[in-house]
Design a protein around this motif. Structure first.
Motif, PDB file in Angstrom:
ATOM      1  N   LEU A   1      23.776  63.249  -2.805  1.00  0.00           N
ATOM      2  CA  LEU A   1      25.208  63.297  -2.500  1.00  0.00           C
ATOM      3  C   LEU A   1      25.801  64.659  -2.844  1.00  0.00           C
ATOM      4  CD1 LEU A   1      27.614  61.698  -1.460  1.00  0.00           C
ATOM      5  CD2 LEU A   1      28.034  60.916  -3.798  1.00  0.00           C
ATOM      6  N   LEU A   2      25.415  65.213  -3.988  1.00  0.00           N
ATOM      7  CA  LEU A   2      25.880  66.549  -4.364  1.00  0.00           C
ATOM      8  C   LEU A   2      25.376  67.597  -3.378  1.00  0.00           C
ATOM      9  CD1 LEU A   2      25.451  66.442  -8.260  1.00  0.00           C
ATOM     10  CD2 LEU A   2      27.593  66.443  -6.973  1.00  0.00           C
ATOM     11  N   ALA A   3      24.109  67.482  -2.990  1.00  0.00           N
ATOM     12  CA  ALA A   3      23.545  68.424  -2.028  1.00  0.00           C
ATOM     13  C   ALA A   3      24.251  68.296  -0.684  1.00  0.00           C
ATOM     14  CB  ALA A   3      22.043  68.169  -1.864  1.00  0.00           C
ATOM     15  N   LEU A   4      24.582  67.062  -0.289  1.00  0.00           N
ATOM     16  CA  LEU A   4      25.287  66.856   0.973  1.00  0.00           C
ATOM     17  C   LEU A   4      26.672  67.481   0.939  1.00  0.00           C
ATOM     18  CD1 LEU A   4      25.421  65.455   3.749  1.00  0.00           C
ATOM     19  CD2 LEU A   4      26.322  63.439   2.588  1.00  0.00           C
ATOM     20  N   ALA A   5      27.407  67.279  -0.166  1.00  0.00           N
ATOM     21  CA  ALA A   5      28.745  67.854  -0.288  1.00  0.00           C
ATOM     22  C   ALA A   5      28.679  69.380  -0.253  1.00  0.00           C
ATOM     23  CB  ALA A   5      29.396  67.377  -1.583  1.00  0.00           C
ATOM     24  N   ALA A   6      27.704  69.965  -0.957  1.00  0.00           N
ATOM     25  CA  ALA A   6      27.560  71.419  -0.973  1.00  0.00           C
ATOM     26  C   ALA A   6      27.180  71.948   0.409  1.00  0.00           C
ATOM     27  CB  ALA A   6      26.506  71.824  -2.002  1.00  0.00           C
ATOM     28  N   HIS A   7      26.284  71.246   1.085  1.00  0.00           N
ATOM     29  CA  HIS A   7      25.807  71.690   2.397  1.00  0.00           C
ATOM     30  C   HIS A   7      26.927  71.644   3.433  1.00  0.00           C
ATOM     31  CE1 HIS A   7      22.290  72.692   4.840  1.00  0.00           C
ATOM     32  NE2 HIS A   7      22.818  71.946   5.803  1.00  0.00           N
ATOM     33  N   VAL A   8      27.637  70.530   3.470  1.00  0.00           N
ATOM     34  CA  VAL A   8      28.715  70.378   4.455  1.00  0.00           C
ATOM     35  C   VAL A   8      29.863  71.338   4.142  1.00  0.00           C
ATOM     36  CG1 VAL A   8      30.457  68.794   5.363  1.00  0.00           C
ATOM     37  CG2 VAL A   8      28.121  67.986   4.968  1.00  0.00           C
ATOM     38  N   GLY A   9      30.231  71.439   2.872  1.00  0.00           N
ATOM     39  CA  GLY A   9      31.329  72.333   2.499  1.00  0.00           C
ATOM     40  C   GLY A   9      31.032  73.779   2.834  1.00  0.00           C
ATOM     41  N   ALA A  10      29.832  74.245   2.483  1.00  0.00           N
ATOM     42  CA  ALA A  10      29.455  75.632   2.778  1.00  0.00           C
ATOM     43  C   ALA A  10      29.393  75.881   4.278  1.00  0.00           C
ATOM     44  CB  ALA A  10      28.110  75.949   2.127  1.00  0.00           C
ATOM     45  N   SER A  11      28.872  74.916   5.028  1.00  0.00           N
ATOM     46  CA  SER A  11      28.753  75.106   6.479  1.00  0.00           C
ATOM     47  C   SER A  11      30.131  75.198   7.137  1.00  0.00           C
ATOM     48  CB  SER A  11      27.947  73.960   7.096  1.00  0.00           C
ATOM     49  OG  SER A  11      28.637  72.730   6.978  1.00  0.00           O
ATOM     50  N   LEU A  12      31.086  74.392   6.677  1.00  0.00           N
ATOM     51  CA  LEU A  12      32.428  74.435   7.271  1.00  0.00           C
ATOM     52  C   LEU A  12      33.095  75.784   7.027  1.00  0.00           C
ATOM     53  CD1 LEU A  12      33.787  70.868   6.408  1.00  0.00           C
ATOM     54  CD2 LEU A  12      33.045  71.723   8.639  1.00  0.00           C
ATOM     55  N   VAL A  13      32.962  76.299   5.812  1.00  0.00           N
ATOM     56  CA  VAL A  13      33.555  77.608   5.506  1.00  0.00           C
ATOM     57  C   VAL A  13      32.914  78.699   6.345  1.00  0.00           C
ATOM     58  CG1 VAL A  13      33.930  79.336   3.711  1.00  0.00           C
ATOM     59  CG2 VAL A  13      34.183  76.905   3.168  1.00  0.00           C
ATOM     60  N   LEU A  14      31.592  78.667   6.490  1.00  0.00           N
ATOM     61  CA  LEU A  14      30.889  79.682   7.278  1.00  0.00           C
ATOM     62  C   LEU A  14      31.268  79.597   8.756  1.00  0.00           C
ATOM     63  CD1 LEU A  14      27.337  79.585   5.656  1.00  0.00           C
ATOM     64  CD2 LEU A  14      28.996  81.458   5.556  1.00  0.00           C
ATOM     65  N   ILE A  15      31.438  78.386   9.274  1.00  0.00           N
ATOM     66  CA  ILE A  15      31.828  78.233  10.679  1.00  0.00           C
ATOM     67  C   ILE A  15      33.208  78.827  10.919  1.00  0.00           C
ATOM     68  CG2 ILE A  15      32.503  76.531  12.418  1.00  0.00           C
ATOM     69  CD1 ILE A  15      30.260  74.745  11.363  1.00  0.00           C
ATOM     70  N   VAL A  16      34.151  78.556  10.021  1.00  0.00           N
ATOM     71  CA  VAL A  16      35.508  79.098  10.161  1.00  0.00           C
ATOM     72  C   VAL A  16      35.473  80.624  10.097  1.00  0.00           C
ATOM     73  CG1 VAL A  16      37.763  79.253   9.061  1.00  0.00           C
ATOM     74  CG2 VAL A  16      36.637  77.035   9.280  1.00  0.00           C
ATOM     75  N   ARG A  17      34.731  81.176   9.150  1.00  0.00           N
ATOM     76  CA  ARG A  17      34.656  82.636   9.034  1.00  0.00           C
ATOM     77  C   ARG A  17      34.016  83.268  10.259  1.00  0.00           C
ATOM     78  NH1 ARG A  17      32.779  83.701   2.712  1.00  0.00           N
ATOM     79  NH2 ARG A  17      34.627  82.767   1.733  1.00  0.00           N
ATOM     80  N   ALA A  18      32.971  82.637  10.784  1.00  0.00           N
ATOM     81  CA  ALA A  18      32.288  83.185  11.952  1.00  0.00           C
ATOM     82  C   ALA A  18      33.201  83.195  13.167  1.00  0.00           C
ATOM     83  CB  ALA A  18      31.025  82.378  12.235  1.00  0.00           C
ATOM     84  N   ARG A  19      33.971  82.146  13.357  1.00  0.00           N
ATOM     85  CA  ARG A  19      34.866  82.086  14.510  1.00  0.00           C
ATOM     86  C   ARG A  19      35.998  83.086  14.381  1.00  0.00           C
ATOM     87  NH1 ARG A  19      35.245  75.599  16.025  1.00  0.00           N
ATOM     88  NH2 ARG A  19      33.068  75.422  16.699  1.00  0.00           N
ATOM     89  N   ARG A  20      36.493  83.296  13.162  1.00  0.00           N
ATOM     90  CA  ARG A  20      37.538  84.305  12.966  1.00  0.00           C
ATOM     91  C   ARG A  20      36.992  85.701  13.235  1.00  0.00           C
ATOM     92  NH1 ARG A  20      40.346  82.244   7.292  1.00  0.00           N
ATOM     93  NH2 ARG A  20      41.525  80.490   8.197  1.00  0.00           N
ATOM     94  N   ALA A  21      35.753  85.948  12.841  1.00  0.00           N
ATOM     95  CA  ALA A  21      35.167  87.280  13.028  1.00  0.00           C
ATOM     96  C   ALA A  21      34.892  87.570  14.499  1.00  0.00           C
ATOM     97  CB  ALA A  21      33.872  87.380  12.223  1.00  0.00           C
ATOM     98  N   LYS A  22      34.430  86.550  15.246  1.00  0.00           N
ATOM     99  CA  LYS A  22      34.096  86.772  16.648  1.00  0.00           C
ATOM    100  C   LYS A  22      35.331  86.792  17.536  1.00  0.00           C
ATOM    101  CE  LYS A  22      31.151  83.365  16.848  1.00  0.00           C
ATOM    102  NZ  LYS A  22      30.131  82.388  17.339  1.00  0.00           N
ATOM    103  N   GLY A  23      36.379  86.092  17.137  1.00  0.00           N
ATOM    104  CA  GLY A  23      37.571  86.047  17.967  1.00  0.00           C
ATOM    105  C   GLY A  23      37.269  85.422  19.313  1.00  0.00           C
ATOM    106  N   ALA A  24      37.701  86.107  20.386  1.00  0.00           N
ATOM    107  CA  ALA A  24      37.501  85.575  21.734  1.00  0.00           C
ATOM    108  C   ALA A  24      36.127  85.889  22.288  1.00  0.00           C
ATOM    109  CB  ALA A  24      38.568  86.137  22.671  1.00  0.00           C
ATOM    110  N   PHE A  25      35.346  86.701  21.586  1.00  0.00           N
ATOM    111  CA  PHE A  25      34.047  87.128  22.098  1.00  0.00           C
ATOM    112  C   PHE A  25      32.974  86.117  21.717  1.00  0.00           C
ATOM    113  CE2 PHE A  25      36.596  90.934  21.436  1.00  0.00           C
ATOM    114  CZ  PHE A  25      36.514  91.523  22.693  1.00  0.00           C
ATOM    115  N   ARG A  26      32.066  85.869  22.621  1.00  0.00           N
ATOM    116  CA  ARG A  26      30.961  84.970  22.374  1.00  0.00           C
ATOM    117  C   ARG A  26      29.654  85.669  22.703  1.00  0.00           C
ATOM    118  NH1 ARG A  26      34.273  83.116  19.958  1.00  0.00           N
ATOM    119  NH2 ARG A  26      35.192  81.021  19.975  1.00  0.00           N
TER     120      ARG A  26
END
Length: 250
Positions: free
Chosen positions: A93-118
């Motif tokens: 459960l701890l590993a799941l919370a850490a994995h999901v939490g870290a992935s959500l933050v990384l996804i948000v940062r990646a989308r902000r960095a890429k902007g409209a470009f894919r």
């Protein structure tokens, strides 16, 4: 009279763009990636061990039920009944919370960095990476369904004949067979195992990058290891509902 000189217009300075404060985001991206790598490794090892344990269903009801009962009595009397099992669940459960939490933050940062470009031109090799958020979401739903089906026996997810374990007996074999005899549940399980394989392939592959592996030959070998690992887990898990539907396990 002397000529009057027109006042010289003084240009207004352009608005000054505030400079970034130079502070790196917290937690750092490196920390988040390492968190995902470590927690992902925990889950990869778990699904492998879980698959090996599930394959004991081919040894018959008595052996499979004994194995399920052994998990609940592991480390007794040092630990209470199901004590070791709850320790494993807490770690997961701890590993799941850490994995999901870290992935959500990384996804948000990646989308902000890429902007409209894919990113384009990656072809089929990009498919597992592109699908990671979606396969991860499917796996989260599956975890809930799987627990309600074969752990807590919660209706209507669980079959009507679900029998809860006691401190002396286990009915894991009968519960598993009755669950997978329902073809919608069996097909759902098979589909999720395909998703799990895609998730494992890319997740294990990124471990090489997250842990700083740069050698070309080493990365090629690790890519093969990731593929073989994912296929073994997928085939082992999928074989069980197929065996139940075919009547080989009943």
């Amino acid at each position: 009279m002397g000529s009057i000189t027109a006042p010289v217009a003084v240009p207004r300075p352009d608005p000054v763009t505030p400079m970034p404060d130079g502070r790196a985001p917290r937690p750092s991206t490196v920390t988040l990636k390492v968190t995902m790598a470590v927690s992902g490794t925990v889950f990869a090892l778990y699904v492998l061990v879980h698959m090996i344990g599930n394959l004991k269903v081919y040894t018959g009801a008595e052996h499979f039920d004994d194995y399920a009962h052994w998990l609940r009595t592991l480390a007794e009397p040092l630990l209470p009944y199901e004590g070791a099992l709850w320790i494993f669940r807490a770690v997961l459960l701890l590993a799941l919370a850490a994995h999901v939490g870290a992935s959500l933050v990384l996804i948000v940062r990646a989308r902000r960095a890429k902007g409209a470009f894919r990113r384009t031109g990656m072809g089929w090799r990009r498919v597992p990476a592109t699908l990671m958020p979606y396969t991860g979401l499917v796996l989260l739903v599956f975890i809930v369904v799987h627990v309600l089906d074969l752990t807590t026996g919660t209706r209507p997810i669980a079959p009507s004949g679900f029998t809860a374990p006691t401190q002396d007996t286990s009915h894991a074999y009968a519960n598993l067979v009755e669950s997978f005899q329902r073809w919608p549940m069996a097909l759902f399980y098979i589909a999720v195992m395909l998703m799990l394989a895609l998730h494992l392939v890319h997740g294990l592959w990124t471990l090489a990058t997250d842990f700083g592996v740069t050698g070309r030959r080493t990365r090629q070998v690790w890519a093969l290891v990731a593929l073989v690992f994912a296929v073994v887990v997928m085939v082992g898990d999928i074989s069980i509902p197929i065996a139940v539907l075919a009547g080989w396990v009943s």
